[in-house]
Design a protein around this motif. Structure first.
Motif, mmCIF file in Angstrom:
data_model
loop_
_atom_site.group_PDB
_atom_site.id
_atom_site.type_symbol
_atom_site.label_atom_id
_atom_site.label_comp_id
_atom_site.label_asym_id
_atom_site.label_seq_id
_atom_site.Cartn_x
_atom_site.Cartn_y
_atom_site.Cartn_z
ATOM 1 N N ARG A 407 0.840 -1.208 0.000
ATOM 2 C CA ARG A 407 0.000 0.000 0.000
ATOM 3 C C ARG A 407 0.871 1.253 0.000
ATOM 4 O O ARG A 407 0.565 2.227 -0.699
ATOM 5 C CB ARG A 407 -0.915 -0.003 1.225
ATOM 6 N N GLY A 408 1.948 1.233 0.755
ATOM 7 C CA GLY A 408 2.851 2.378 0.753
ATOM 8 C C GLY A 408 3.456 2.626 -0.613
ATOM 9 O O GLY A 408 3.615 3.772 -1.049
ATOM 10 N N ALA A 409 3.826 1.549 -1.308
ATOM 11 C CA ALA A 409 4.408 1.690 -2.639
ATOM 12 C C ALA A 409 3.413 2.298 -3.622
ATOM 13 O O ALA A 409 3.754 3.201 -4.399
ATOM 14 C CB ALA A 409 4.879 0.329 -3.147
ATOM 15 N N ILE A 410 2.187 1.824 -3.589
ATOM 16 C CA ILE A 410 1.165 2.333 -4.513
ATOM 17 C C ILE A 410 0.878 3.805 -4.242
ATOM 18 O O ILE A 410 0.827 4.628 -5.160
ATOM 19 C CB ILE A 410 -0.117 1.488 -4.394
ATOM 20 N N VAL A 411 0.705 4.149 -2.961
ATOM 21 C CA VAL A 411 0.420 5.544 -2.611
ATOM 22 C C VAL A 411 1.615 6.433 -2.976
ATOM 23 O O VAL A 411 1.446 7.542 -3.506
ATOM 24 C CB VAL A 411 0.087 5.660 -1.108
ATOM 25 N N GLY A 412 2.825 5.963 -2.711
ATOM 26 C CA GLY A 412 4.007 6.761 -3.025
ATOM 27 C C GLY A 412 4.154 7.012 -4.508
ATOM 28 O O GLY A 412 4.424 8.141 -4.933
ATOM 29 N N MET A 413 4.005 5.965 -5.324
ATOM 30 C CA MET A 413 4.132 6.133 -6.770
ATOM 31 C C MET A 413 3.038 7.028 -7.333
ATOM 32 O O MET A 413 3.291 7.888 -8.181
ATOM 33 C CB MET A 413 4.125 4.768 -7.464
ATOM 34 N N ALA A 414 1.823 6.830 -6.856
ATOM 35 C CA ALA A 414 0.719 7.655 -7.347
ATOM 36 C C ALA A 414 0.912 9.113 -6.966
ATOM 37 O O ALA A 414 0.683 10.029 -7.775
ATOM 38 C CB ALA A 414 -0.606 7.127 -6.795
ATOM 39 N N THR A 415 1.338 9.357 -5.725
ATOM 40 C CA THR A 415 1.581 10.733 -5.278
ATOM 41 C C THR A 415 2.665 11.401 -6.113
ATOM 42 O O THR A 415 2.504 12.541 -6.573
ATOM 43 C CB THR A 415 1.993 10.752 -3.795
ATOM 44 N N VAL A 438 9.401 19.592 -5.125
ATOM 45 C CA VAL A 438 8.078 19.432 -4.520
ATOM 46 C C VAL A 438 7.672 17.970 -4.448
ATOM 47 O O VAL A 438 7.211 17.472 -3.415
ATOM 48 C CB VAL A 438 7.023 20.229 -5.322
ATOM 49 N N ALA A 439 7.848 17.244 -5.550
ATOM 50 C CA ALA A 439 7.264 15.912 -5.660
ATOM 51 C C ALA A 439 8.045 14.832 -4.920
ATOM 52 O O ALA A 439 7.442 13.917 -4.343
ATOM 53 C CB ALA A 439 7.140 15.531 -7.140
ATOM 54 N N VAL A 440 9.369 14.896 -4.922
ATOM 55 C CA VAL A 440 10.157 13.825 -4.301
ATOM 56 C C VAL A 440 9.901 13.711 -2.800
ATOM 57 O O VAL A 440 9.606 12.615 -2.293
ATOM 58 C CB VAL A 440 11.660 14.015 -4.598
ATOM 59 N N PRO A 441 9.988 14.799 -2.017
ATOM 60 C CA PRO A 441 9.687 14.666 -0.584
ATOM 61 C C PRO A 441 8.264 14.196 -0.314
ATOM 62 O O PRO A 441 8.036 13.388 0.598
ATOM 63 C CB PRO A 441 9.916 16.081 -0.035
ATOM 64 N N LEU A 442 7.307 14.697 -1.100
ATOM 65 C CA LEU A 442 5.916 14.277 -0.901
ATOM 66 C C LEU A 442 5.737 12.798 -1.207
ATOM 67 O O LEU A 442 4.991 12.092 -0.511
ATOM 68 C CB LEU A 442 4.980 15.111 -1.783
ATOM 69 N N ALA A 443 6.418 12.297 -2.241
ATOM 70 C CA ALA A 443 6.298 10.884 -2.589
ATOM 71 C C ALA A 443 6.880 10.001 -1.486
ATOM 72 O O ALA A 443 6.267 8.992 -1.089
ATOM 73 C CB ALA A 443 7.007 10.609 -3.914
ATOM 74 N N PHE A 444 8.053 10.359 -0.973
ATOM 75 C CA PHE A 444 8.648 9.600 0.129
ATOM 76 C C PHE A 444 7.741 9.635 1.358
ATOM 77 O O PHE A 444 7.494 8.604 2.006
ATOM 78 C CB PHE A 444 10.016 10.168 0.486
ATOM 79 N N ALA A 445 7.242 10.833 1.707
ATOM 80 C CA ALA A 445 6.397 10.976 2.893
ATOM 81 C C ALA A 445 5.119 10.170 2.753
ATOM 82 O O ALA A 445 4.675 9.499 3.703
ATOM 83 C CB ALA A 445 6.075 12.455 3.121
ATOM 84 N N ALA A 446 4.505 10.218 1.581
ATOM 85 C CA ALA A 446 3.258 9.479 1.363
ATOM 86 C C ALA A 446 3.494 7.974 1.461
ATOM 87 O O ALA A 446 2.675 7.243 2.051
ATOM 88 C CB ALA A 446 2.684 9.839 -0.006
ATOM 89 N N ALA A 447 4.615 7.501 0.892
ATOM 90 C CA ALA A 447 4.915 6.067 0.939
ATOM 91 C C ALA A 447 5.151 5.595 2.371
ATOM 92 O O ALA A 447 4.659 4.533 2.787
ATOM 93 C CB ALA A 447 6.130 5.767 0.062
ATOM 94 N N VAL A 448 5.884 6.386 3.147
ATOM 95 C CA VAL A 448 6.174 6.016 4.536
ATOM 96 C C VAL A 448 4.907 6.050 5.384
ATOM 97 O O VAL A 448 4.624 5.123 6.163
ATOM 98 C CB VAL A 448 7.244 6.954 5.119
ATOM 99 N N LEU A 449 4.112 7.116 5.241
ATOM 100 C CA LEU A 449 2.891 7.245 6.037
ATOM 101 C C LEU A 449 1.893 6.139 5.720
ATOM 102 O O LEU A 449 1.298 5.532 6.632
ATOM 103 C CB LEU A 449 2.259 8.620 5.784
#
Length: 473
Positions: A407-415, A438-449
Motif C-alpha cells: 500500500r505504501g508503494a502504490i500511494v508513493g508512486m501515485a503521489t 516538490v514531488a520527491v519529498p511528498l512521494a517519500f512521505a506518502a509512501a512512509v505514512l
C-alpha cells in the motif's frame, strides 16, 4: 559541411551497429540471453554498455549547447548525471542484482508480494521509457536534418527501425555488444572536436583557461531551480529502468559494484569533452550557433572554426557519434520496455519480447511527430524529475526499509506521478513549481505514512528478501 562525408559517417555507424548486432545474434540462444544476457556480462563490457546507453542525445548534443548558451548553470547536468551513479553504487546496484529479478516490476512485485504494485510499476516504467525515447528520436531528426537537409522526422524513423530490429533479433546479449562499441565510438567522436576547440582557444586566447567564459548568459536560474534540478538528476538516475536492467546482467553483486565503479570513470571521461566544447567554444566562436538550436553546437562548431576538409571531417565524425548516441540509448530503453511488456502481457516468451520491442518504438515515434522539439538536456531533465518522484522512492524503500508495504508503494508512486505532472503544467496555470523539489519529498512521505498506517503490515517474505539482497556473494 560536406553532405557526402556526413552520409558516409552515418552509414558507417549504422553498418557497424548492424554488424555487431548480427554477431550478438549468433550467440543469443535462450530466453535468458534475450532478457538478461544469461547474467554473464563481465564488468568492463557491462560498464561500456551502460556508458553507451546512458550517454544519450542530451549528453552528446545537449550539454555543450547548454554550457555555451547558459554558462556555469549548464555544468549541473554532467555533474548530476555522473554523481547519480555514485548513489546508485552505494544504495541500489548490488542489492538489486542479488534480488534475482529480471525487470523492475519483477523486483517491486515480488519484494512486496503484490500484483498491483507490479502493474503500477510496469505502467510507470513504460511511461518513463517512452518519454525518454522521444528526445532521442528528435535528436536524430535534428542531426540528420543538419547533415543532409532531409525532412523533419526522417532521422527518428531510421533510428526507430534499426533499434526495433536489433532488439527483436538479438535481445539483451546482442545489444550489450552494440552499446559497448557505441560508448567508445562516441568518446572518440566527441573528443576530436573537444581537442580541436581547446587547441584553437589556447592559441587565440590563453586566458580562456580561467573562469571568464562561465559568466551566465541569457536566462538566469534561481537557487531553488538549481537545487530541484540536481535532486532530479541524482535521484532520477537511480530509477531509470534501462539503467537498472543492465545490472541484472552481471554474474553477481560484487561484479555489479565493480561495474558501477568503472561506469563512474567512463562517464567522467566522457563528460569532460562536451564541457570543454561548451566552455572554450563560447570563447573562440561566440556566434557559431546563429539562429540554430543550442543542441546543434557540437555539430556546427568544428566546421565553423576550421572551414575546409578538416572541419568537415570533424563535423561528419560528430554526426556519426550523435547517431551512435541515439541508437545506444534508444536500444537500451527499448530492451527494458520490451522486457516489461512481454513479461506482463506475453508470458515472458521470446516471441512476445520481439513484438513488445516493436511496440516500444512505435508509440514514441508517433509522439515525435506531434510535439515541437525542445532543448534535449532540458527534456531529459524532466524525465529524470518524474523518475525521481515515482520509481526511485519505491526502490530505495524496498531495498532498505523492512516496514515498507504494498500500500505504501502504490500511494508513493501515485503521489509522485500526480504531483510531478501538476508541477510540470503549473506554469500554464500561472504558478511555478519545481518538479523534483516538490514531488520527491511528498512521494517519500506518502509512501512512509501509508506503510505505517497499513494494517496488513510488511509482507511475510521481507526477512528472506532482505537476507538475499544484503548478504555478500
Amino acid at each position: 559541411m560536406n553532405p557526402t562525408l556526413n552520409a558516409i559517417g552515418i552509414i558507417a555507424v549504422l553498418a557497424a551497429t548492424l554488424g555487431i548486432g548480427v554477431f550478438g545474434l549468433r550467440i543469443s540462444r535462450t530466453t535468458s540471453d534475450f532478457y538478461v544476457a544469461s547474467r554473464s556480462v563481465r564488468p568492463w563490457l557491462n560498464a561500456s554498455a551502460i556508458g553507451g546507453e546512458y550517454l544519450s542525445a542530451a549528453s552528446f548534443l545537449g550539454i555543450a549547447g547548454l554550457i555555451f548558451t547558459q554558462g556555469d548553470w549548464g555544468l549541473w547536468f554532467p555533474v548530476g548525471y555522473t554523481a547519480g551513479y555514485l548513489l546508485l553504487l552505494l544504495f541500489v546496484a548490488a542489492p538489486l542484482r542479488r534480488s534475482g529479478a529480471y525487470t523492475l516490476p519483477d523486483f517491486t512485485g515480488s519484494r512486496l508480494e503484490s500484483v498491483w504494485v507490479r502493474r503500477l510499476t510496469s505502467v510507470l516504467v513504460v511511461v518513463i521509457g517512452w518519454l525518454y525515447i522521444v528526445p532521442q528520436l528528435q535528436g536524430a531528426s535534428l542531426a540528420l536534418g543538419i547533415a543532409a537537409g532531409v525532412p523533419d522526422g526522417l532521422g527518428g524513423v531510421v533510428v526507430a527501425l534499426i533499434v526495433s530490429g536489433l532488439v527483436a533479433v538479438g535481445g539483451m546479449r546482442s545489444i550489450t555488444y552494440v552499446q559497448a562499441f557505441q560508448y567508445w565510438f562516441k568518446l572518440v567522436a566527441i573528443a576530436v572536436p573537444a581537442l580541436l576547440v581547446f587547441i584553437l582557444a589556447w592559441q587565440a586566447r590563453p586566458s580562456v583557461v580561467s573562469l571568464e567564459p562561465f559568466v551566465p548568459v541569457g536566462e538566469t536560474h534561481s537557487t531553488l531551480a538549481t537545487f530541484s534540478l540536481v535532486m532530479a538528476l541524482l535521484l532520477g538516475t537511480m530509477g531509470l529502468p534501462h539503467v537498472l536492467v543492465r545490472f541484472t546482467t552481471n554474474p553477481n553483486g560484487e561484479s555489479t559494484r565493480r561495474t558501477t565503479v568503472i561506469v563512474l570513470v567512463l562517464l567522467t571521461l566522457f563528460y569532460a569533452m562536451p564541457t570543454a566544447i561548451g566552455l572554450f567554444g563560447r570563447a573562440v566562436a561566440p556566434d557559431a550557433l546563429g539562429s540554430m538550436r543550442s543542441d546543434a553546437l557540437v555539430i556546427l562548431l568544428p566546421s565553423a572554426l576550421l572551414p575546409g576538409p578538416v572541419g568537415e571531417a570533424a563535423s561528419a565524425l560528430v554526426i556519426a557519434g550523435a547517431f551512435a548516441a541515439f541508437l545506444a540509448t534508444s536500444s537500451g530503453l527499448v530492451i527494458s520496455l520490451a522486457g516489461v511488456l512481454s513479461q506482463e502481457f506475453a508470458g515472458g516468451t521470446v516471441r512476445g519480447f520481439r513484438w513488445a520491442g516493436a511496440a516500444s518504438t512505435a508509440v514514441p515515434l508517433a509522439v515525435t511527430f506531434m510535439l515541437t522539439p525542445g532543448n534535449l538536456a532540458g527534456s531529459v531533465g524532466l524525465v529524470f524529475a518524474f523518475t525521481a518522484a515515482t520509481v526511485t522512492p519505491v526502490i530505495l524503500l524496498a531495498v532498505w526499509w523492512r516496514g515498507f508495504t504494498a500500500r505504501g508503494a502504490i500511494v508513493g508512486m501515485a503521489t509522485g506521478a500526480v504531483v510531478t505532472t501538476f508541477a510540470l503544467v503549473s506554469p500554464a496555470l500561472g504558478w511555478t513549481l519545481q518538479p523534483a523539489f516538490v514531488a520527491v519529498p511528498l512521494a517519500f512521505a506518502a509512501a512512509v505514512l501509508a506503510s505505517r498506517l497499513d494494517s496488513n503490515g510488511a509482507p511475510r517474505s521481507t526477512l528472506r528478501a532482505f537476507a538475499r539482497m544484503h548478504t555478500p556473494d
